[in-house]
Write a protein that holds these residues in place. Sequence first.
Motif, PDB file in Angstrom:
ATOM      1  N   ASN A 145       8.633  -0.546  -1.322  1.00  0.00           N
ATOM      2  CA  ASN A 145       8.429   0.448  -0.224  1.00  0.00           C
ATOM      3  C   ASN A 145       9.667   1.588  -0.173  1.00  0.00           C
ATOM      4  O   ASN A 145       9.926   2.094   0.701  1.00  0.00           O
TER       5      ASN A 145
ATOM      6  N   ARG B 127      -5.919   5.713  -2.949  1.00  0.00           N
ATOM      7  CA  ARG B 127      -5.228   5.478  -1.900  1.00  0.00           C
ATOM      8  C   ARG B 127      -3.886   4.664  -1.708  1.00  0.00           C
ATOM      9  O   ARG B 127      -4.099   3.636  -2.306  1.00  0.00           O
ATOM     10  N   ALA B 128      -2.797   5.142  -1.418  1.00  0.00           N
ATOM     11  CA  ALA B 128      -1.659   4.334  -1.374  1.00  0.00           C
ATOM     12  C   ALA B 128      -1.300   3.325  -0.421  1.00  0.00           C
ATOM     13  O   ALA B 128      -0.472   2.658  -0.135  1.00  0.00           O
ATOM     14  N   GLN B 129      -2.245   3.378   0.735  1.00  0.00           N
ATOM     15  CA  GLN B 129      -2.067   2.624   1.975  1.00  0.00           C
ATOM     16  C   GLN B 129      -3.567   2.012   2.045  1.00  0.00           C
ATOM     17  O   GLN B 129      -4.468   2.493   1.896  1.00  0.00           O
ATOM     18  N   ARG B 130      -3.431   0.657   3.082  1.00  0.00           N
ATOM     19  CA  ARG B 130      -4.552   0.103   3.220  1.00  0.00           C
ATOM     20  C   ARG B 130      -4.459  -0.520   4.690  1.00  0.00           C
ATOM     21  O   ARG B 130      -3.328  -1.178   4.893  1.00  0.00           O
TER      22      ARG B 130
ATOM     23  N   LYS C 212      -4.599  -3.391   7.455  1.00  0.00           N
ATOM     24  CA  LYS C 212      -4.538  -4.734   7.617  1.00  0.00           C
ATOM     25  C   LYS C 212      -5.784  -5.451   8.332  1.00  0.00           C
ATOM     26  O   LYS C 212      -6.470  -4.717   8.819  1.00  0.00           O
ATOM     27  N   LYS C 213      -5.853  -6.412   7.733  1.00  0.00           N
ATOM     28  CA  LYS C 213      -7.239  -7.158   8.214  1.00  0.00           C
ATOM     29  C   LYS C 213      -7.400  -7.203   9.724  1.00  0.00           C
ATOM     30  O   LYS C 213      -8.435  -7.384  10.112  1.00  0.00           O
TER      31      LYS C 213
ATOM     32  N   VAL D  95      -0.719  -1.640   4.974  1.00  0.00           N
ATOM     33  CA  VAL D  95       0.436  -2.106   4.083  1.00  0.00           C
ATOM     34  C   VAL D  95       0.167  -1.186   2.881  1.00  0.00           C
ATOM     35  O   VAL D  95      -0.829  -0.441   2.454  1.00  0.00           O
ATOM     36  N   GLU D  96       1.408  -1.115   1.970  1.00  0.00           N
ATOM     37  CA  GLU D  96       1.408  -0.514   0.737  1.00  0.00           C
ATOM     38  C   GLU D  96       0.242  -1.093   0.069  1.00  0.00           C
ATOM     39  O   GLU D  96       0.143  -2.109  -0.257  1.00  0.00           O
ATOM     40  N   ALA D  97      -0.440  -0.055  -0.878  1.00  0.00           N
ATOM     41  CA  ALA D  97      -1.518  -0.456  -1.760  1.00  0.00           C
ATOM     42  C   ALA D  97      -1.633   0.690  -2.877  1.00  0.00           C
ATOM     43  O   ALA D  97      -0.985   1.666  -2.750  1.00  0.00           O
ATOM     44  N   LEU D  98      -2.683   0.426  -3.803  1.00  0.00           N
ATOM     45  CA  LEU D  98      -3.063   1.120  -4.962  1.00  0.00           C
ATOM     46  C   LEU D  98      -4.502   1.192  -5.069  1.00  0.00           C
ATOM     47  O   LEU D  98      -4.853   0.340  -6.003  1.00  0.00           O
ATOM     48  N   ASP D  99      -5.404   1.609  -4.310  1.00  0.00           N
ATOM     49  CA  ASP D  99      -6.825   1.250  -4.290  1.00  0.00           C
ATOM     50  C   ASP D  99      -7.464   2.669  -4.800  1.00  0.00           C
ATOM     51  O   ASP D  99      -7.067   3.887  -4.788  1.00  0.00           O
TER      52      ASP D  99
END
Length: 538
Positions: free
Chosen positions: A409, A443-446, A448-449, A455-459
């Motif tokens: 982060n 996309r660098a963020q996703r 939360k369920k 949260v940080e991501a890489l989608d």
Amino acid sequence: AQARTQARDLEAQVGAERGQLERLDGRLAERPEVGADIALATTLLGQVSDEIDGLERTQAGAVAELARLDARLAAGDAQRRLVGELDARVAGLADRYRDARARKDVAIAAVARAKLAIDAGAGAVEAAADLPYQQAEVARLEALRDQDAELDKRIRTRREAHALASATIREEVAAWTAGYGSARTRVDELTAAMAALVPIPCPKCGTEVSPGREDLAARLGAASNEYRRLEGTEPKEPLFLATEAAQLVRLEDRRRELGHAPATLDAFTRELRRLEALAARADAVADAEASLAEAEAAIAAADAEIASVSADGAAARAAVVEAQATLAELEPFRAQRVAVAAGLERVTGEVGQARGRLRTAQGAEASAKAALEQLDRLALERDQVAAGIASVDADAALLRRLVAAFGVNGIPARIIEGTIPELEAHANELLADLRPGMTVAIRAQRAKKDGSGVVEALDLVVRDAAGERPLALFSGGERMSVSLALAVGLSRLVARRAGTAITSLVIDEPDGLDQDSRRAFGLALRVLAHKGELERVV
């Protein structure tokens, strides 16, 4: 990663130093007890010093009393020395008396032996006169014996040499005789065989032939040559054997002429021994006559010595009795001195014990003071360890901040977020040529369920005319186009950063492509090559 490793190392170091700090605090808690030990040792030192002063005064009094008694007993020691000297003189006189008696006894025995020797020496003078002739004769006979032994040795040596040489000649003669006879027999046998051959006519030409005749002739020639070679070579007895035999005879004649007789030598030797014994008695008679006079003079001297020693011994024994009476008068003072000496020894022992307790108290005080000094050093060390812990804590906090800054982060996430728009632009520019109507987004963020945040991501998200869908739901050709666009976009991004273009592309077994998709994919690669994006495709 380096900051995380260093932070762990510093935390381990802090843990070890905190343990050391706890041990130092435990040791420093002993300070009150050490102070009490110093006070106790100081008190004990004062008590023991007072006790030693009292014991030393008692010891000085005993020493003075002992000196007074020693002065009184000095006269007694003089008398005792006098008694010792007198006893020694009496003992010496007794030794002189015994020695004189012994010398007299020895002289008496010597007189008796001398008289016996004189009586036993009859005939010794005549034997001494005959002794030189007998010695010369024995010497002559011994010389004959030595010559006989030497001749006997030479005779045996020559006999052995002659026997060995004769045996060798006999062996050579026997060997020649056997060889000569064998050769003669062989010639006779082969001659007889030649004579016994019967000629046989040849059935073709009628000529008479003798089978085996040539072989027999050759063998007969060889045997005849051997026979002729042996003729006239019979071994002869060498000349030196005859010479040796003649010398042996001459040596035996010389030995017989010598005429050595062992019995005669033995008889003369026995007579010589008898004469020597008698001649020795003649010398003994002269010695005995001289020793007789000396022994008689020694007896007279011993008698005079015995009389003198007896008179001196009586005077010495009287002086001993007088000195012993004087010693008896001093015995009470001696007993008193023994008691005073015993008391002095006891007080001296108590002084030694008190000094030992003093040394123990001094050692305890010194140990307690050393322990206090050590605690002072430990207190200083404790302050240093605490300061070191504070410094290491500060370094560890800084490293932990670095770990957070370079974590997922931290700075890497910010770098990725700044790079994503440029990468999307390059990929969508190529994708417009490859698959018109398709776009790609990173996309660098996703979310939360549970909907509580992101949260940080890489989608990777792809859009087309049908809307936004995951990449896995597109066809194989569409996925390959997206992959190609992303690869070329990454190469542009890296080229811009590094200043060097990436113009080679390697594709390994692309799957999911039908015939039309493969044609479209190949066309897209050619377009990229035409536009200068790629120089080679494998």
